[in-house]
Write a protein that holds these residues in place. Structure first.
Motif, mmCIF file in Angstrom:
data_model
loop_
_atom_site.group_PDB
_atom_site.id
_atom_site.type_symbol
_atom_site.label_atom_id
_atom_site.label_comp_id
_atom_site.label_asym_id
_atom_site.label_seq_id
_atom_site.Cartn_x
_atom_site.Cartn_y
_atom_site.Cartn_z
ATOM 1 N N GLU A 86 0.855 -1.175 0.000
ATOM 2 C CA GLU A 86 0.000 0.000 0.000
ATOM 3 C C GLU A 86 0.899 1.234 0.000
ATOM 4 O O GLU A 86 1.718 1.432 0.907
ATOM 5 C CB GLU A 86 -0.910 0.007 1.228
ATOM 6 C CG GLU A 86 -1.797 1.226 1.338
ATOM 7 C CD GLU A 86 -2.836 1.309 0.226
ATOM 8 O OE1 GLU A 86 -3.298 2.431 -0.073
ATOM 9 O OE2 GLU A 86 -3.183 0.255 -0.349
ATOM 10 N N THR A 87 0.776 2.039 -1.049
ATOM 11 C CA THR A 87 1.555 3.276 -1.158
ATOM 12 C C THR A 87 0.584 4.450 -1.189
ATOM 13 O O THR A 87 -0.029 4.739 -2.228
ATOM 14 C CB THR A 87 2.422 3.269 -2.431
ATOM 15 O OG1 THR A 87 3.255 2.100 -2.437
ATOM 16 C CG2 THR A 87 3.300 4.508 -2.477
ATOM 17 N N PRO A 88 0.401 5.127 -0.071
ATOM 18 C CA PRO A 88 -0.602 6.194 -0.013
ATOM 19 C C PRO A 88 -0.141 7.454 -0.742
ATOM 20 O O PRO A 88 1.062 7.711 -0.892
ATOM 21 C CB PRO A 88 -0.738 6.454 1.486
ATOM 22 C CG PRO A 88 0.609 6.111 2.030
ATOM 23 C CD PRO A 88 1.111 4.958 1.209
ATOM 24 N N GLU A 89 -1.097 8.217 -1.220
ATOM 25 C CA GLU A 89 -0.755 9.497 -1.837
ATOM 26 C C GLU A 89 -0.151 10.450 -0.808
ATOM 27 O O GLU A 89 0.786 11.193 -1.109
ATOM 28 C CB GLU A 89 -2.002 10.122 -2.464
ATOM 29 C CG GLU A 89 -2.582 9.324 -3.632
ATOM 30 C CD GLU A 89 -3.793 10.014 -4.224
ATOM 31 O OE1 GLU A 89 -4.138 11.121 -3.739
ATOM 32 O OE2 GLU A 89 -4.393 9.463 -5.171
ATOM 33 N N THR A 90 -0.692 10.404 0.412
ATOM 34 C CA THR A 90 -0.144 11.204 1.505
ATOM 35 C C THR A 90 0.483 10.265 2.516
ATOM 36 O O THR A 90 -0.204 9.403 3.063
ATOM 37 C CB THR A 90 -1.245 12.028 2.203
ATOM 38 O OG1 THR A 90 -1.883 12.858 1.238
ATOM 39 C CG2 THR A 90 -0.657 12.875 3.314
ATOM 40 N N PRO A 91 1.794 10.350 2.758
ATOM 41 C CA PRO A 91 2.447 9.430 3.695
ATOM 42 C C PRO A 91 1.771 9.431 5.063
ATOM 43 O O PRO A 91 1.201 10.431 5.497
ATOM 44 C CB PRO A 91 3.876 9.974 3.767
ATOM 45 C CG PRO A 91 4.073 10.695 2.474
ATOM 46 C CD PRO A 91 2.746 11.301 2.152
ATOM 47 N N TYR A 92 1.846 8.262 5.741
ATOM 48 C CA TYR A 92 1.253 8.118 7.058
ATOM 49 C C TYR A 92 2.177 8.744 8.102
ATOM 50 O O TYR A 92 3.293 8.269 8.334
ATOM 51 C CB TYR A 92 1.041 6.645 7.395
ATOM 52 C CG TYR A 92 0.209 5.896 6.382
ATOM 53 C CD1 TYR A 92 -1.052 6.355 6.015
ATOM 54 C CD2 TYR A 92 0.691 4.732 5.794
ATOM 55 C CE1 TYR A 92 -1.813 5.664 5.086
ATOM 56 C CE2 TYR A 92 -0.076 4.028 4.872
ATOM 57 C CZ TYR A 92 -1.316 4.508 4.512
ATOM 58 O OH TYR A 92 -2.068 3.822 3.588
ATOM 59 N N LEU A 152 3.684 0.499 2.881
ATOM 60 C CA LEU A 152 3.524 -0.597 3.840
ATOM 61 C C LEU A 152 3.349 -1.880 3.034
ATOM 62 O O LEU A 152 2.537 -1.934 2.113
ATOM 63 C CB LEU A 152 2.297 -0.350 4.720
ATOM 64 C CG LEU A 152 2.078 -1.275 5.913
ATOM 65 C CD1 LEU A 152 3.236 -1.175 6.892
ATOM 66 C CD2 LEU A 152 0.765 -0.913 6.614
ATOM 67 N N GLU A 153 4.117 -2.898 3.366
ATOM 68 C CA GLU A 153 4.102 -4.148 2.591
ATOM 69 C C GLU A 153 3.941 -5.348 3.507
ATOM 70 O O GLU A 153 4.523 -5.407 4.594
ATOM 71 C CB GLU A 153 5.399 -4.283 1.790
ATOM 72 C CG GLU A 153 5.477 -5.570 0.959
ATOM 73 C CD GLU A 153 6.815 -5.723 0.273
ATOM 74 O OE1 GLU A 153 7.697 -6.386 0.863
ATOM 75 O OE2 GLU A 153 6.982 -5.175 -0.834
ATOM 76 N N LEU A 154 3.150 -6.311 3.046
ATOM 77 C CA LEU A 154 3.008 -7.604 3.717
ATOM 78 C C LEU A 154 3.446 -8.685 2.743
ATOM 79 O O LEU A 154 2.899 -8.791 1.643
ATOM 80 C CB LEU A 154 1.560 -7.853 4.151
ATOM 81 C CG LEU A 154 0.930 -6.835 5.111
ATOM 82 C CD1 LEU A 154 -0.490 -7.262 5.461
ATOM 83 C CD2 LEU A 154 1.769 -6.686 6.362
ATOM 84 N N ALA A 155 4.434 -9.484 3.134
ATOM 85 C CA ALA A 155 4.948 -10.551 2.276
ATOM 86 C C ALA A 155 4.812 -11.877 2.994
ATOM 87 O O ALA A 155 5.309 -12.041 4.115
ATOM 88 C CB ALA A 155 6.415 -10.295 1.919
ATOM 89 N N PRO A 156 4.119 -12.850 2.395
ATOM 90 C CA PRO A 156 3.940 -14.153 3.064
ATOM 91 C C PRO A 156 5.194 -15.001 2.964
ATOM 92 O O PRO A 156 5.952 -14.930 2.001
ATOM 93 C CB PRO A 156 2.783 -14.781 2.286
ATOM 94 C CG PRO A 156 2.919 -14.211 0.904
ATOM 95 C CD PRO A 156 3.447 -12.810 1.088
ATOM 96 N N GLY A 157 5.405 -15.826 3.961
ATOM 97 C CA GLY A 157 6.526 -16.765 3.978
ATOM 98 C C GLY A 157 6.057 -18.113 4.485
ATOM 99 O O GLY A 157 5.001 -18.234 5.108
ATOM 100 N N GLY A 158 6.855 -19.147 4.258
ATOM 101 C CA GLY A 158 6.474 -20.487 4.681
ATOM 102 C C GLY A 158 5.188 -20.928 4.020
ATOM 103 O O GLY A 158 4.255 -21.375 4.681
ATOM 104 N N LEU A 159 5.133 -20.806 2.693
ATOM 105 C CA LEU A 159 3.901 -21.107 1.965
ATOM 106 C C LEU A 159 3.588 -22.597 2.011
ATOM 107 O O LEU A 159 4.459 -23.442 1.814
ATOM 108 C CB LEU A 159 4.030 -20.656 0.514
ATOM 109 C CG LEU A 159 4.275 -19.158 0.295
ATOM 110 C CD1 LEU A 159 4.482 -18.880 -1.178
ATOM 111 C CD2 LEU A 159 3.119 -18.344 0.846
#
Length: 461
Positions: free
Chosen positions: A187-193, A282-289
Motif C-alpha cells: 500500500e503506497t498512499p498518496e499522503t504518507p502516514y 507498507l508491505e506484507l509478504a507471506p513466507g512459509g507457503l
C-alpha cells in the motif's frame, strides 16, 4: 570420484522473556531491536518468544547465549532464558530451563520430558496428555515408542505428528521459503502516514488483500513479513510467526502491534523532519507457503484455513435453518448398524461418545459403506424355495440365489448366519439373523432375516 561438500546443518536458538505478561505485544519490539544487533534474522514465534538460526561451527553457542542475554538485559532491562537444540520443538522446551542440547542430542533430551510438554507443539491438548498418562505413558520417550499406526488411528494425524516431534524426527526450518514477488501486497498512499493511526487504517484492507491473493492460489502461510518504508528511504521489516488459519482482523492486529512498536520507540530518523519519518509504503509478504490441505495450526498446525471457512459456512447454515439442522455423526456403542452410529447437533450438543468396548454379537469390522437401504429381498435355495433361519440359527437350506428388484442373482459365497437376540426381557425384544453374501455380479451385501422376511441392510464397497 569428487568428494561431496555438505553444508553443516544449522541449529535453533529460542529466546523467551522470563517476566513477559503477553498483554502488550508492541512492548516486545525493543527486545527484537536488541536481537537485531546480534543476528540478521529473527522469527517471532509469539510475543515474548523468538527464535534465531545458529550456523553450525560459527562459534561457541554458550558464549553467544550469554551475549544475547546480556544484550537484552542491558538495552531493554528484560531478563530472558535461552535454549539451543537441533530442532525447534526441542529448543522451545530447552528455553524453559535455559539449556543447550548437544548436537544430535534432541531425542535423548526429549525422552525424559514430561508428557504434558506435548502441549507445546500446539497439536495435543491437556485431555489427550491425561489420557496417555493414565495409560502409563508419562514421558515423551515412552510416547515415541508407541506403534505409529495405533497412535494415528486412536488419536488422529495431529497427535501422530506430535509423536514425530517427540522423537526429534520432524521439524521445520526457520528460514522461510522464497516468496514469489506477486504474492506480496503493498500500500503506497498518496499522503504518507505520519501517525500510527493513519498507518493502521490501511492495515486491515492490506491484510484482506494478502489473504485473498493466497486463497486464490489455494495457499496459506506460516509467516508474514511486515515492511515499512519512510520518506527518508529507511526500511524496517520484521517477520512474524502466524497461524495459517489467521483472519484478516487478527493479521491487521499483528501489523498494528509492529507499527506501534516501531513508531512508539521514537523517530525512525533522528533529527529528521516529519516528512522524513512518515511511512510512505507498507508491505506484507507471506513466507512459509503451504497448501490449504497441508496447512496447520500453531507452530506445526492442526486446523486448516479450509476448515475455518467450512466452519463459517456451517454456522451460517445454522443461522438460516436452526441450530439442530447441522449434525455430526460418530461411532457409538451397539450391535446393529443403526446402533453403531449416533449424531449430535454441531457445537450445540456434546459429541457422540466413542465406543466403550466390544459388544457381544456386534457386527465385525469392516462395516458396510452403504447402510439404511432396507430393500426387501429373498434368499433362495437351488430349487427356488425361500431359505429360512431356525430359532437355533440354522439355515433351512444352502443359499444359492438372491431375488432383488425383479432379478435373481447367483450367490458366489456366503458367511453366517449370526443369530441375535436382544432385550428378551422387555417389550422391545428383537430376534433376527445376519447373513453376508458375495453375489455373482461382484457386489457384497449384508442381509438380515427378521419377522419372516429378508432385507438388505447394508452394502460393502
Amino acid at each position: 570420484m569428487n568428494p561431496r561438500v555438505r553444508r553443516a546443518p544449522s541449529r535453533v536458538l529460542v529466546m523467551r522473556l522470563v517476566d513477559w505478561d503477553g498483554e502488550d505485544a508492541a512492548a516486545f519490539e525493543p527486545v527484537l531491536a536488541a536481537l537485531d544487533l546480534l543476528t540478521p534474522y529473527v522469527e517471532v514465534l509469539e510475543p515474548g518468544c523468538a527464535a534465531v538460526p545458529l550456523r553450525a561451527g560459527a562459534g561457541d553457542e554458550g558464549l553467544f547465549c550469554e551475549r544475547l542475554i546480556d544484550t537484552v538485559s542491558g538495552l531493554v532491562d528484560q531478563d530472558c532464558l535461552t535454549g539451543v537444540a537441533d530442532g525447534l520443538f526441542a529448543a522451545v522446551l530447552a528455553a524453559r530451563d535455559g539449556r543447550i542440547v548437544p548436537p544430535g542430542g534432541d531425542a535423548a533430551f526429549l525422552a525424559g520430558r514430561d508428557i504434558a510438554d506435548l502441549q507445546a507443539t500446539g497439536l495435543v491438548g491437556a485431555e489427550t496428555c491425561e489420557t496417555l498418562r493414565h495409560l502409563g505413558i508419562d514421558t515423551l520417550g515412552k510416547f515415541r515408542e508407541l506403534p505409529p499406526q495405533p497412535v494415528a488411528e486412536r488419536f488422529g494425524a495431529p497427535v501422530r505428528r506430535a509423536q514425530l516431534l517427540a522423537a526429534g524426527r520432524f521439524s521445520r526450518p526457520l528460514v522461510p521459503r522464497p516468496t514469489a514477488p506477486e504474492l506480496a501486497v503493498t500500500e503506497t498512499p498518496e499522503t504518507p502516514y505520519a501517525t500510527v493511526e493513519h498507518a493502521v487504517f490501511a492495515a486491515r484492507p492490506l491484510a484482506e488483500r494478502l489473504l485473498r491473493v493466497l486463497d486464490e492460489r489455494n495457499l496459506t502461510c506460516t509467516r508474514v513479513t511486515v515492511t515499512a518504508r519512510t520518506g527518508s528511504g529507511l526500511e524496517r521489516c520484521r517477520t512474524w510467526q502466524i497461524d495459517p488459519a489467521i483472519t484478516a482482523a487478527d493479521l491487521a492486529r499483528r501489523v498494528r502491534w509492529q507499527l506501534e512498536g516501531w513508531l512508539a520507540a521514537g523517530p525512525l530518523v533522528h533529527g529528521g523532519d516529519e516528512a522524513a519519518n512518515a511511512v510512505t509504503s507498507l508491505e506484507l509478504a507471506p513466507g512459509g507457503l503451504v497448501g490449504l490441505v497441508a496447512a496447520g495450526r500453531g507452530l506445526w498446525g492442526e486446523k486448516t484455513a479450509a476448515a475455518v471457512r467450512a466452519e463459517a459456512a456451517l454456522r451460517h447454515t445454522q443461522s438460516l435453518l436452526g441450530p439442530e439442522a447441522v449434525r455430526i455423526a460418530g461411532s457409538s456403542d451397539g450391535r446393529d448398524l443403526d446402533e453403531r452410529y449416533a449424531s449430535a447437533a454441531w457445537e450445540v450438543e456434546p459429541v457422540p461418545p466413542p465406543p466403550s468396548g466390544p459388544w457381544p454379537g456386534g457386527l465385525p469390522d469392516p462395516l458396510p459403506q452403504l447402510t439404511g437401504t432396507g430393500q426387501d429381498v429373498e434368499v433362495l435355495d437351488a430349487a427356488g424355495a425361500v431359505v429360512a433361519v431356525s430359532a437355533r440359527g440354522d439355515l433351512s437350506a444352502t443359499p444359492a440365489l438372491v431375488a432383488l428388484g425383479g432379478r435373481r442373482i447367483r450367490i458366489a459365497a456366503w458367511a453366517g448366519p449370526w443369530p441375535v437376540a436382544e432385550r428378551w426381557w422387555s417389550a422391545d425384544a428383537r430376534r433376527y439373523a445376519r447373513l453376508q453374501v458375495e453375489l455373482a455380479d461382484g457386489s457384497f451385501a449384508l442381509l438380515a432375516r427378521e419377522d419372516g422376511r429378508w432385507r438388505a441392510v447394508g452394502w460393502y464397497d
